[in-house]
Design a protein around this motif. Sequence first.
Motif, PDB file in Angstrom:
ATOM      1  N   GLU A 159       0.820  -1.203   0.000  1.00  0.00           N
ATOM      2  CA  GLU A 159       0.000   0.000   0.000  1.00  0.00           C
ATOM      3  C   GLU A 159       0.863   1.266   0.000  1.00  0.00           C
ATOM      4  O   GLU A 159       0.596   2.227  -0.737  1.00  0.00           O
ATOM      5  CB  GLU A 159      -0.879  -0.032   1.252  1.00  0.00           C
ATOM      6  CG  GLU A 159      -2.082   0.843   1.184  1.00  0.00           C
ATOM      7  CD  GLU A 159      -2.867   0.788   2.498  1.00  0.00           C
ATOM      8  OE1 GLU A 159      -2.484   0.013   3.417  1.00  0.00           O
ATOM      9  OE2 GLU A 159      -3.845   1.539   2.600  1.00  0.00           O
ATOM     10  N   ASP A 160       1.896   1.254   0.819  1.00  0.00           N
ATOM     11  CA  ASP A 160       2.769   2.426   0.877  1.00  0.00           C
ATOM     12  C   ASP A 160       3.576   2.582  -0.410  1.00  0.00           C
ATOM     13  O   ASP A 160       3.828   3.703  -0.865  1.00  0.00           O
ATOM     14  CB  ASP A 160       3.699   2.350   2.092  1.00  0.00           C
ATOM     15  CG  ASP A 160       2.994   2.803   3.376  1.00  0.00           C
ATOM     16  OD1 ASP A 160       1.867   3.351   3.286  1.00  0.00           O
ATOM     17  OD2 ASP A 160       3.577   2.617   4.462  1.00  0.00           O
ATOM     18  N   ALA A 161       4.002   1.460  -0.987  1.00  0.00           N
ATOM     19  CA  ALA A 161       4.742   1.551  -2.248  1.00  0.00           C
ATOM     20  C   ALA A 161       3.831   2.139  -3.332  1.00  0.00           C
ATOM     21  O   ALA A 161       4.261   2.963  -4.151  1.00  0.00           O
ATOM     22  CB  ALA A 161       5.261   0.168  -2.657  1.00  0.00           C
ATOM     23  N   LEU A 162       2.573   1.752  -3.312  1.00  0.00           N
ATOM     24  CA  LEU A 162       1.616   2.311  -4.285  1.00  0.00           C
ATOM     25  C   LEU A 162       1.350   3.790  -4.005  1.00  0.00           C
ATOM     26  O   LEU A 162       1.149   4.587  -4.930  1.00  0.00           O
ATOM     27  CB  LEU A 162       0.304   1.519  -4.259  1.00  0.00           C
ATOM     28  CG  LEU A 162       0.367   0.156  -4.957  1.00  0.00           C
ATOM     29  CD1 LEU A 162      -0.838  -0.699  -4.595  1.00  0.00           C
ATOM     30  CD2 LEU A 162       0.478   0.329  -6.486  1.00  0.00           C
ATOM     31  N   ALA A 163       1.375   4.173  -2.726  1.00  0.00           N
ATOM     32  CA  ALA A 163       1.171   5.584  -2.383  1.00  0.00           C
ATOM     33  C   ALA A 163       2.339   6.415  -2.924  1.00  0.00           C
ATOM     34  O   ALA A 163       2.147   7.508  -3.478  1.00  0.00           O
ATOM     35  CB  ALA A 163       1.043   5.747  -0.865  1.00  0.00           C
ATOM     36  N   ILE A 164       3.542   5.893  -2.800  1.00  0.00           N
ATOM     37  CA  ILE A 164       4.708   6.594  -3.350  1.00  0.00           C
ATOM     38  C   ILE A 164       4.539   6.748  -4.864  1.00  0.00           C
ATOM     39  O   ILE A 164       4.780   7.816  -5.435  1.00  0.00           O
ATOM     40  CB  ILE A 164       6.021   5.842  -3.010  1.00  0.00           C
ATOM     41  CG1 ILE A 164       6.331   6.013  -1.520  1.00  0.00           C
ATOM     42  CG2 ILE A 164       7.179   6.329  -3.879  1.00  0.00           C
ATOM     43  CD1 ILE A 164       7.552   5.238  -1.040  1.00  0.00           C
ATOM     44  N   ALA A 165       4.086   5.668  -5.503  1.00  0.00           N
ATOM     45  CA  ALA A 165       3.880   5.712  -6.953  1.00  0.00           C
ATOM     46  C   ALA A 165       2.839   6.766  -7.315  1.00  0.00           C
ATOM     47  O   ALA A 165       3.021   7.553  -8.250  1.00  0.00           O
ATOM     48  CB  ALA A 165       3.448   4.332  -7.453  1.00  0.00           C
TER      49      ALA A 165
END
Length: 378
Positions: free
Chosen positions: A359-365
């Motif tokens: 989820e956090d990696a997608l938020a960064i994206a």
Amino acid sequence: MTSSSVTRQRMWTRPLWVAGLMLLAGLLLVACQSTPPAAEPAPTEAPAPTDTPVAAEEPAATETPEAEEEPVATETPAAEEEPEVTGTPAAEEEPAATGTPVAEEEPEATGTPAAEEEADSGEAAMSDAAAYGEYIAVLTGGCGCHFNRDLGAMAGGNRFEGPFGEVFARNITPDEETGIGSWSAEEIAAALQLGVRPDGTQLHPIMPYRAFSVLSDQEALDVAAYLLSLEPVANEVSERDLANEPAAFTPAVAPPAEPHTDPVARGEMLVTIARCGACHTPTNEDGSPNMEMYLAGAMVPNSDDYAANITPDDETGIGRWSEEEIANFMRTGEFPDGSLTVGAMAQQIERRFSRLTEEDALAIAAYLKSIPAVSSTR
Ligand code: HEC
């Protein structure tokens, strides 16, 4: 949490609490490696306290997208202070060099497994808050500067010097006398977000509170819970000697009480605390980040690596990557074509970003997709 992380956690619940402890120790190590250049490979090497380990805490501290934040960079001796980021890419430290995808390191990738495992043992059990605080601490790379290699703990002592004078990373273990054991969680949170100590003194901005001011109160308190859950280690750290008292710091935007839930805002917070700009944003002559070129690519300080343009420009940036591809890269170092990154970014992924939740990696994206596209190549 993803189902695979849940499965992992199950797997990890079985092995004895010893395994949990070892994992915890490993996590700490990983977290703490992210700064001092070439820290870990040399257990024998006694770090002279004066060899300015000067790691993470460089102008990056200013990496908030707000241009107003910049002045700090000028007070921190730009060039010399940067090693962390780049860390001398000692070959051994680079996961990618071995060809093993970073992903394999992953039991930690779930963010918090260490906590539960220890619950049974009754010792060193981490609360959910502390486990989440540890996750945040790892993403910041923040404890590297405080890591005392001789003591194997965040007992401080590393010296930073420059035209401003000298400061020493403080002992941030909960030792009552020499560490932060007598501070309340709120006091620790204030030091993180505002750089203010309980006695009212202002910390030098080498301590990246300007970046950490984007942490919500809740997250800062979780980091405090994590620090207070560590083993206390006594180590008296020398007093600082500064040419001028640091100016009081008021963040342009007051830290929110609760963590952001909107992915773009969450991604901005993560990119800010992780200080991606320390590598990916070029600097002005005075060492401050060039915000017109925010994340548009730069040479990694003290290294031959070029940190790519990660703005959403189609030709020169990552505009053609899907958010899933960006998120996958952040956690595994795998490019959309299946090849693996090596060098400085691989090191950061191994030490920090492989732990990002999906989820956090997608938020960064999502955040990277939202910033202005800048056309720029090496
Ligand atoms: C220590 C310096 C450093 C830091 C800190 C860093 N990066 Fe990187 N990054 C690099 C380098 C160097 C590359 C190029 C790697 C390569 O070419 O294999 C890179 C590549 C990338 C790429 C691939 C871009 C492309 O076109 O190939 C993305 C995406 C990325 N970084 C995102 C981030 C984000 C987001 C952060 C912060 C959360 C971050 N990086 C922090 C050094 C860094």
